[in-house]
Design a protein around this motif. Structure first.
Motif, PDB file in Angstrom:
ATOM      1  N   SER A   1       6.905   0.677  23.923  1.00 24.94           N
ATOM      2  CA  SER A   1       6.903  -0.658  24.531  1.00 24.94           C
ATOM      3  C   SER A   1       5.533  -1.313  24.484  1.00 24.94           C
ATOM      4  O   SER A   1       5.418  -2.539  24.582  1.00 24.94           O
ATOM      5  N   THR A   2       4.482  -0.510  24.320  1.00 24.73           N
ATOM      6  CA  THR A   2       3.121  -1.047  24.256  1.00 24.73           C
ATOM      7  C   THR A   2       2.814  -1.674  22.897  1.00 24.73           C
ATOM      8  O   THR A   2       1.825  -2.388  22.762  1.00 24.73           O
TER       9      THR A   2
ATOM     10  N   SER B   1      12.135  -3.838  17.727  1.00 22.57           N
ATOM     11  CA  SER B   1      11.321  -2.772  18.298  1.00 22.57           C
ATOM     12  C   SER B   1      11.969  -1.403  18.105  1.00 22.57           C
ATOM     13  O   SER B   1      12.001  -0.578  19.019  1.00 22.57           O
TER      14      SER B   1
ATOM     15  N   LYS C   1       4.063  -4.291  20.494  1.00 22.95           N
ATOM     16  CA  LYS C   1       4.987  -5.422  20.400  1.00 22.95           C
ATOM     17  C   LYS C   1       5.089  -6.002  18.993  1.00 22.95           C
ATOM     18  O   LYS C   1       6.072  -6.644  18.650  1.00 22.95           O
ATOM     19  N   GLU C   2       4.038  -5.817  18.172  1.00 26.91           N
ATOM     20  CA  GLU C   2       4.002  -6.480  16.871  1.00 26.91           C
ATOM     21  C   GLU C   2       3.697  -5.486  15.760  1.00 26.91           C
ATOM     22  O   GLU C   2       2.727  -5.630  15.019  1.00 26.91           O
TER      23      GLU C   2
ATOM     24  N   GLU D   1      -0.375  -2.701  14.143  1.00 23.22           N
ATOM     25  CA  GLU D   1       0.020  -4.032  14.588  1.00 23.22           C
ATOM     26  C   GLU D   1      -0.778  -5.069  13.804  1.00 23.22           C
ATOM     27  O   GLU D   1      -1.810  -4.754  13.209  1.00 23.22           O
TER      28      GLU D   1
ATOM     29  N   GLU E   1       9.733  -5.961  14.557  1.00 28.41           N
ATOM     30  CA  GLU E   1       9.010  -6.406  15.737  1.00 28.41           C
ATOM     31  C   GLU E   1       9.988  -6.693  16.873  1.00 28.41           C
ATOM     32  O   GLU E   1      11.180  -6.886  16.671  1.00 28.41           O
ATOM     33  N   SER E   2       9.436  -6.753  18.081  1.00 27.56           N
ATOM     34  CA  SER E   2      10.242  -6.999  19.271  1.00 27.56           C
ATOM     35  C   SER E   2      10.462  -8.490  19.469  1.00 27.56           C
ATOM     36  O   SER E   2       9.556  -9.300  19.271  1.00 27.56           O
ATOM     37  N   ASP E   3      11.717  -8.860  19.826  1.00 27.88           N
ATOM     38  CA  ASP E   3      11.966 -10.200  20.350  1.00 27.88           C
ATOM     39  C   ASP E   3      12.877 -10.055  21.559  1.00 27.88           C
ATOM     40  O   ASP E   3      13.131  -8.958  22.041  1.00 27.88           O
ATOM     41  N   SER E   4      13.382 -11.151  22.066  1.00 30.30           N
ATOM     42  CA  SER E   4      14.124 -11.106  23.332  1.00 30.30           C
ATOM     43  C   SER E   4      15.456 -10.374  23.224  1.00 30.30           C
ATOM     44  O   SER E   4      15.981  -9.882  24.229  1.00 30.30           O
TER      45      SER E   4
ATOM     46  N   ASN F   1      -4.272  -8.006  17.505  1.00 33.55           N
ATOM     47  CA  ASN F   1      -4.104  -6.729  18.186  1.00 33.55           C
ATOM     48  C   ASN F   1      -5.258  -5.785  17.859  1.00 33.55           C
ATOM     49  O   ASN F   1      -6.179  -6.136  17.136  1.00 33.55           O
TER      50      ASN F   1
ATOM     51  N   ASP G   1      13.358   4.137  19.432  1.00 33.47           N
ATOM     52  CA  ASP G   1      12.701   2.919  19.895  1.00 33.47           C
ATOM     53  C   ASP G   1      11.218   3.027  19.616  1.00 33.47           C
ATOM     54  O   ASP G   1      10.627   4.114  19.724  1.00 33.47           O
TER      55      ASP G   1
END
Length: 268
Positions: free
Chosen positions: A30-31, A260, A33-34, A51, A253-256, A55, A27
C-alpha cells in the motif's frame, strides 16, 4: 438477511477480481502507489519494482506475496522520471530514467545497480547517459530492454513511435535511431517492454493488451511475427517482465477501483 448480504459481498468480490485472462499473484504494498516497472534477475527470488517521477530514488525487492523484503536507496541518483527496469545475466539491474511527458528533456540516464540482491541498504549506481540523435525531436520514453549489448528504448506514442538503441557502456552516448514503427489498431502507447531470457520473444505492454513479437532477426523486431494479446482488463499497467520464456509478470498502478496488483499472464 445475512445470506443476502453474504451473496452481495461474494458478487462484488468476484466482480472486483475479474481480471480477464490475468492471474493475480499478490497485492502491491500500500506504500507504493505509483509502481512504474517490474523485473526479475538471475539468482534472486525477488520481484524488483520502482516508482516514477516525484517518488523516492529507491528500488524495492518484493516476495511473491507482495511484501517488501529489500528497500535500497540509490544514493547518487535522482528520480526525474523512472519508467522501466531491465537486467543482465550477471544479476545487474538497470533503471531507465527517461520519462519525458512534457517532451522537454534532452539528456537521459540509465542507472546500473550491481547485484541488488545483497544486504546493502544504500548503493551507488554507475551511470549511462545518452542524448537523442541529432535530428530527432524530444520524445517520451517508458519502455526498454537489454539485448545483445544494447538497450532498446521505445517511445510512447499513439501514432508513429520510435525505437532507439544505446550501448551498455558506462559514460555518455548519442542514441542511434533503429526505426520508426506503427502498431495496428488504436491505443498502442507502450508503457513497458521485455525480452525473454532465450532472446526469442519480445513483449510490449499497453493498459489493456500486450504485443508478442517472435521470429525476428537481429534488431529488425517489427519485421517479425507480431501478435496482439488482449487482457479483457483495463487498468494503468506500467510494468512487465518475463517470469519464464512463456509467462510474464505485470504490475499496475493504484486507482480508486482497480490496480496495485502483481499479475501473471501466459503467452501461449
Amino acid at each position: 438477511m445475512f445470506q443476502i448480504q453474504q451473496l452481495i459481498f461474494i458478487t462484488l468480490f468476484l466482480s472486483s477480481c475479474d481480471t480477464g485472462k490475468l492471474t493475480v499473484i499478490a497485492d502491491l504494498p500500500s506504500t507504493l502507489k505509483e509502481v512504474s516497472a517490474t523485473e526479475t534477475i538471475p539468482n534472486s527470488d525477488l520481484i524488483w519494482v520502482i516508482e516514477d517521477a516525484g517518488n523516492k530514488n529507491n528500488i524495492y525487492g518484493l516476495n511473491t506475496q507482495g511484501k517488501i523484503i529489500k528497500d535500497i536507496d540509490v544514493s547518487n541518483a535522482s528520480n526525474i522520471d523512472w519508467e522501466d527496469l531491465t537486467s543482465d545475466n550477471l544479476g545487474n539491474l538497470y533503471i531507465g530514467d527517461f520519462g519525458n511527458n512534457s517532451k522537454n528533456r534532452d539528456d537521459f540516464t540509465i542507472y546500473k545497480i550491481a547485484n541488488p540482491d545483497t544486504d546493502k541498504a544504500i548503493v551507488i549506481a554507475e551511470k549511462i547517459n545518452f542524448l537523442l540523435p541529432k535530428d530527432m525531436k524530444s520524445e517520451d520514453f517508458e519502455a526498454f530492454f537489454l539485448f545483445k549489448g544494447y538497450f532498446y528504448v521505445f517511445s510512447k506514442e499513439n501514432k508513429t513511435s520510435k525505437l532507439i538503441k544505446v550501448p551498455n557502456q558506462i559514460g555518455k552516448h548519442t542514441a542511434e535511431l533503429v526505426t520508426d514503427f506503427n502498431l495496428a489498431g488504436k491505443h498502442h502507447k507502450i508503457t513497458s517492454a521485455d525480452v525473454s531470457d532465450d532472446g526469442k520473444t519480445i513483449v510490449l505492454l499497453n493498459h489493456d493488451k500486450l504485443w508478442k513479437i517472435t521470429n525476428f532477426k537481429g534488431d529488425n523486431f517489427f519485421k517479425g511475427t507480431i501478435e496482439e494479446l488482449k487482457f479483457d482488463h483495463d487498468s494503468q499497467k506500467e510494468g512487465i517482465c518475463f517470469k519464464d520464456n512463456s509467462t510474464v509478470l505485470i504490475t499496475d498502478e493504484s486507482d480508486s477501483k482497480l490496480g496495485s496488483n502483481i499479475y501473471s499472464f501466459k503467452l501461449n
